[in-house]
Write a protein that holds these residues in place. Sequence first.
Motif, short mmCIF file in Angstrom:
data_model
loop_
_atom_site.label_atom_id
_atom_site.label_comp_id
_atom_site.label_asym_id
_atom_site.label_seq_id
_atom_site.Cartn_x
_atom_site.Cartn_y
_atom_site.Cartn_z
N LYS A 137 0.65 -1.33 -0.03
CA LYS A 137 0.24 0.07 0.21
C LYS A 137 0.96 1.18 0.02
N GLU A 138 1.83 1.32 0.74
CA GLU A 138 2.77 2.50 0.85
C GLU A 138 3.50 2.61 -0.46
N LYS A 139 3.82 1.61 -0.99
CA LYS A 139 4.49 1.72 -2.45
C LYS A 139 3.67 2.41 -3.50
N TYR A 140 2.32 2.04 -3.48
CA TYR A 140 1.39 2.70 -4.41
C TYR A 140 1.10 3.94 -3.84
N ASP A 141 0.79 3.96 -2.81
CA ASP A 141 0.46 5.68 -2.04
C ASP A 141 1.74 6.59 -2.69
N ALA A 142 3.02 6.00 -2.41
CA ALA A 142 4.24 7.02 -3.05
C ALA A 142 4.05 7.15 -4.72
N HIS A 143 3.68 6.08 -5.19
CA HIS A 143 3.65 6.10 -6.83
C HIS A 143 2.43 7.17 -7.12
N ARG A 144 1.22 7.26 -6.30
CA ARG A 144 0.30 8.06 -6.76
C ARG A 144 0.76 9.28 -6.37
N LYS A 145 1.50 9.76 -5.37
CA LYS A 145 1.89 11.05 -5.27
C LYS A 145 2.63 11.63 -6.27
N GLN A 146 3.37 10.89 -7.06
CA GLN A 146 4.26 11.42 -8.33
C GLN A 146 3.56 11.50 -9.38
N ILE A 147 2.27 11.31 -9.31
CA ILE A 147 1.53 11.20 -10.79
C ILE A 147 1.28 12.65 -10.95
N PRO A 148 1.79 13.10 -12.14
CA PRO A 148 1.40 14.82 -12.32
C PRO A 148 -0.18 15.08 -12.59
N GLU A 149 -0.56 15.94 -12.06
CA GLU A 149 -2.02 16.59 -12.24
C GLU A 149 -2.02 17.35 -13.38
N ARG A 150 -2.37 16.58 -14.60
CA ARG A 150 -2.47 17.13 -15.91
C ARG A 150 -3.75 17.26 -16.40
N LYS A 151 -4.06 18.52 -16.81
CA LYS A 151 -5.34 18.51 -17.66
C LYS A 151 -5.18 18.69 -19.09
N HIS A 152 -6.27 17.98 -19.67
CA HIS A 152 -6.41 18.06 -21.00
C HIS A 152 -7.03 19.20 -21.67
N GLU A 153 -6.15 20.26 -21.72
CA GLU A 153 -6.75 21.35 -22.25
C GLU A 153 -5.89 22.21 -23.05
N GLU A 154 -6.07 23.19 -23.56
CA GLU A 154 -4.96 24.04 -24.32
C GLU A 154 -4.31 24.81 -23.38
N GLY A 155 -2.73 25.05 -23.54
CA GLY A 155 -1.98 25.73 -22.64
C GLY A 155 -1.44 24.60 -21.47
N GLU A 156 -1.75 23.51 -21.42
CA GLU A 156 -1.54 22.50 -20.45
C GLU A 156 0.05 22.07 -21.13
N ILE A 157 0.86 21.71 -20.15
CA ILE A 157 2.34 20.88 -20.57
C ILE A 157 2.27 19.62 -20.43
N PHE A 158 2.74 18.93 -21.66
CA PHE A 158 3.01 17.52 -21.87
C PHE A 158 4.30 16.95 -22.00
N PRO A 159 4.90 15.99 -21.75
CA PRO A 159 6.11 15.59 -22.13
C PRO A 159 6.04 14.91 -23.48
N TYR A 160 7.10 15.19 -24.19
CA TYR A 160 7.11 14.56 -25.66
C TYR A 160 8.65 14.21 -25.64
N LEU A 161 9.11 12.80 -25.88
CA LEU A 161 10.32 12.45 -25.77
C LEU A 161 11.29 13.11 -24.64
N GLY A 162 10.54 13.35 -23.71
CA GLY A 162 11.32 13.83 -22.39
C GLY A 162 11.26 15.30 -22.17
N GLU A 163 10.76 16.03 -23.47
CA GLU A 163 11.08 17.49 -23.24
C GLU A 163 9.54 18.11 -23.01
N GLU A 164 9.39 18.97 -22.24
CA GLU A 164 8.13 19.53 -22.04
C GLU A 164 7.69 20.27 -23.09
N ARG A 165 6.31 20.01 -23.55
CA ARG A 165 5.80 20.97 -24.63
C ARG A 165 4.48 21.51 -24.46
N GLU A 166 4.14 22.60 -24.83
CA GLU A 166 2.81 23.22 -24.52
C GLU A 166 1.83 22.80 -25.67
#
Length: 240
Positions: free
Chosen positions: A65-94
């Motif tokens: 449980k602690e392993k999964y709790d730690a994993h969950r804390k690492q998950i980025p809070e991403r929104k699927h909308e214009e202006g959001e940042i997503f990684p592409y081949l390791g580089e952040e892109r808008e």
Amino acid sequence: MAKTQQRIVELLGQSVEYELRRSDDATEPRIDVDIHGVTVVVPQSHQAHPEELLRENAVWVVEKKEKYDAHRKQIPERKHEEGEIFPYLGEEREVVVERRPSSSVSETTLRLAKHHVESKSVKRALETLYRRKAREIFEERADCFAEKMGVEYEKIEIRNQRTKWGSCSTTGTLGLNWRLMMAPQEIVDYIVIHELAHLRESNHTDSFWLLVAEQDPNYEEHSRWLEENSAQLIFSECDL
């Protein structure tokens, strides 16, 4: 049909929430621990003693449980909308939405065609772009490394698995997860090399890892990167 109940138990000094699920398919009680939490599954007709089962396995349950709790804390809070940042081949892109014939990738942006967004959504258009670029890059890298390794693959399938990054069938089909397009290029290469090596060695023998090391001397580092950073490759809550 499974019936569920939410409960709390004290394990190793911690209050642990768990779900009790009665299932027609279960033949004996079991404990499941994953990203969603702790579940005790019991047969419908079974006299359930979930707390007793959990206490007997308290160390395993809490550690997982602690392993999964730690994993969950690492998950980025991403929104699927214009202006959001997503990684592409390791580089952040808008994420940019604009009138253009097709979606594309630039040095700093993921440029989504407005008509794709209007007919689907930013999320669907973005996933489609990742998948298209995945096929292009996976095939390019697979062709490059296959020639160097002296192997031939049949085809590449773009997969949508939640946790598995790659696979190689006995018929020579490489299955590669499109979410790898969010990882750095060297991680993509490592997975491609790993799966191509299975065309020569089906198991993870010393000979297999020697084949991998010939093309990727830092494969151990790349494997650790995937293990430690897999949360960064989560595209949406549907991946959980």
